[in-house]
Design an enzyme around this catalytic site. Structure first.
Site, short mmCIF file in Angstrom:
data_model
loop_
_atom_site.label_atom_id
_atom_site.label_comp_id
_atom_site.label_asym_id
_atom_site.label_seq_id
_atom_site.Cartn_x
_atom_site.Cartn_y
_atom_site.Cartn_z
N TYR A 260 10.57 -1.82 6.60
CA TYR A 260 10.41 -1.90 8.06
C TYR A 260 11.35 -2.56 8.91
CZ TYR A 260 6.26 0.92 7.09
OH TYR A 260 5.32 2.01 6.79
N ASP B 82 -4.34 4.50 5.45
CA ASP B 82 -4.82 5.54 6.01
C ASP B 82 -5.65 6.34 5.01
OD1 ASP B 82 -3.56 5.00 8.25
OD2 ASP B 82 -1.91 6.87 8.02
N ASP C 162 0.99 0.69 4.40
CA ASP C 162 0.98 1.65 5.58
C ASP C 162 0.25 2.87 4.85
OD1 ASP C 162 1.32 3.19 7.68
OD2 ASP C 162 3.34 2.84 7.78
N LYS D 199 4.83 -1.18 -7.70
CA LYS D 199 5.42 -0.37 -8.60
C LYS D 199 6.47 -1.15 -9.34
CE LYS D 199 5.39 3.84 -9.80
NZ LYS D 199 4.38 4.85 -10.37
N ASP E 217 0.44 4.16 -7.46
CA ASP E 217 0.00 5.89 -7.60
C ASP E 217 -1.65 5.83 -8.25
OD1 ASP E 217 1.13 4.69 -9.51
OD2 ASP E 217 2.31 6.62 -10.27
#
Length: 370
Positions: free
Chosen positions: A137, A266, A262, A205, A238
């Site tokens: 970002y 959600d 982010d 990750k 994941d």
């Protein structure tokens, strides 16, 4: 406490509608609990940009900086290209005001719908600590041969030791604060016997992003050693997404990168009943600049002006703002009011399967405060 200065950015779409309800709740709580405050309105958003070409003038940013906190309704306008408002308002304020923590509670209130069969409020009560000033970002990158068949686009993830460590440390401190409630969450009997009170899970990750996330892993292990009462854990992003759906009760505090945070927050919003119940805080823990609180449902232009937007996320954002300014008891009372409305089963806005209006749900929340 001296007069609390609250900058108010209603913003776009349904933002003004839900902000109005959130401010009505704030007014009632403040009057009851003796909180003196001043509202400072700001005309910032898509309509202003279309009329003037200004996204966030420096003069307005200076006025915002003079506030103690900011309450934001929503950013996003169908008449403005994607990224203009998001980068020019949200990201600029987050970065310039050093709001380096994005805090997202994921809590299923009794009565709220959950898409996972067999899971209830006892299973879904976690908080995500998302790094908010680094990673992809920061906007580092660019194009080569843009618009041609040889085009190359580069977006660079930037992670600093200072930025990563302060985020991880905030997560461990948050775990300790949750432990102070006396709620041991999903910890097993064996973990409790080892002296653990809470758990912090790093989500990254490390097997693929072997530079940036190696830094995250090393910093996590070093900070974890300073908190022997908090259980450290690790999960690939994941696997985290799968576990949030199959076994959400496993999580307590999650700490993660800007991009991964982010995404998984959600997913968390869906688990807790939908975006209409998801609140957030963009925090400057050092309080060198104002923190910003907002519902995460966005501007929802498809329902703007219809009076059916769910105001509960905005109300819960007000509760987070009260926590931040040292009024946690007031914040708790707001959350209890939201819980009472949801437990009653009505009124409910369409996103929760009802037919009630924004105003009707807001009125019910105000009544529940009594």
């Amino acid at each position: 406490m001296s007069l609390l200065k609250i900058g108010v950015i209603p913003g776009d779409g349904v933002g003004p509608e839900v902000t109005e309800v959130g401010l009505a709740v704030l007014e009632k709580v403040a009057k009851r609990d003796g909180l003196a405050y001043e509202l400072i309105p700001f005309d910032i958003g898509g309509e202003r940009y279309i009329k003037t070409g200004d996204v966030l003038p420096q003069s307005e940013q200076d006025r915002l900086r003079a506030c103690d906190v900011i309450l934001l309704g929503a950013v996003g306008h169908p008449g403005v290209a994607p990224g203009v408002l998001e980068k020019g308002i949200l990201l600029k304020l987050r970065f310039d005001f050093h709001q380096y923590i994005n805090l997202r509670p994921v809590r299923l209130f009794p009565g709220a719908p959950c898409p996972i069969t067999g899971k209830g409020p006892d299973d879904i009560d976690m908080v995500v600590v998302r790094e908010n000033n680094e990673d992809l970002y920061v906007g580092a990158g660019g194009f080569t041969y843009k618009g041609t068949s040889e085009e190359v686009a580069i977006q660079t993830s930037m992670n600093t030791r200072a930025g990563v460590e302060r985020c991880i440390r905030y997560a461990f401190e948050a775990a300790r604060k949750r432990a102070e409630r006396g709620d041991f969450g999903s910890l097993s009997a064996a973990d409790k016997a080892k002296g653990y009170k809470r758990q912090v899970t790093l989500v990254a990750k490390t097997n693929v992003l072997t530079f940036a996330h190696d830094l995250w892993m090393r910093a996590f292990n070093e900070v974890a050693a300073e908190y022997p009462d908090v259980k450290p854990a690790y999960m690939h992003v994941d696997a985290c997404c799968m576990r949030m759906v199959t076994n959400p009760e496993w999580f307590d505090v999650i700490v993660t990168t800007n991009m991964f945070g982010d995404i998984i927050t959600d997913l968390g919003a869906v688990l807790q009943g939908g975006m209409g119940l998801a609140a957030s805080g963009n925090l400057n823990p050092d309080k060198t600049a104002p923190s910003m609180f907002e519902p995460v449902h966005g501007s929802a232009p498809d329902i703007a002006g219809k009076g059916i937007a769910n105001p509960l996320a905005a109300i819960l954002s007000v509760a987070m703002m009260l926590d931040h300014v040292g009024r946690s008891e007031s914040g708790d009372s707001v959350r209890k009011a939201v819980a009472a409305v949801l437990a009653a089963g009505s009124p409910r806005t369409p996103d929760l399967g009802g037919k009630s209006s924004t105003a009707e749900v807001g009125k019910a929340a105000l009544a529940a405060l009594d």
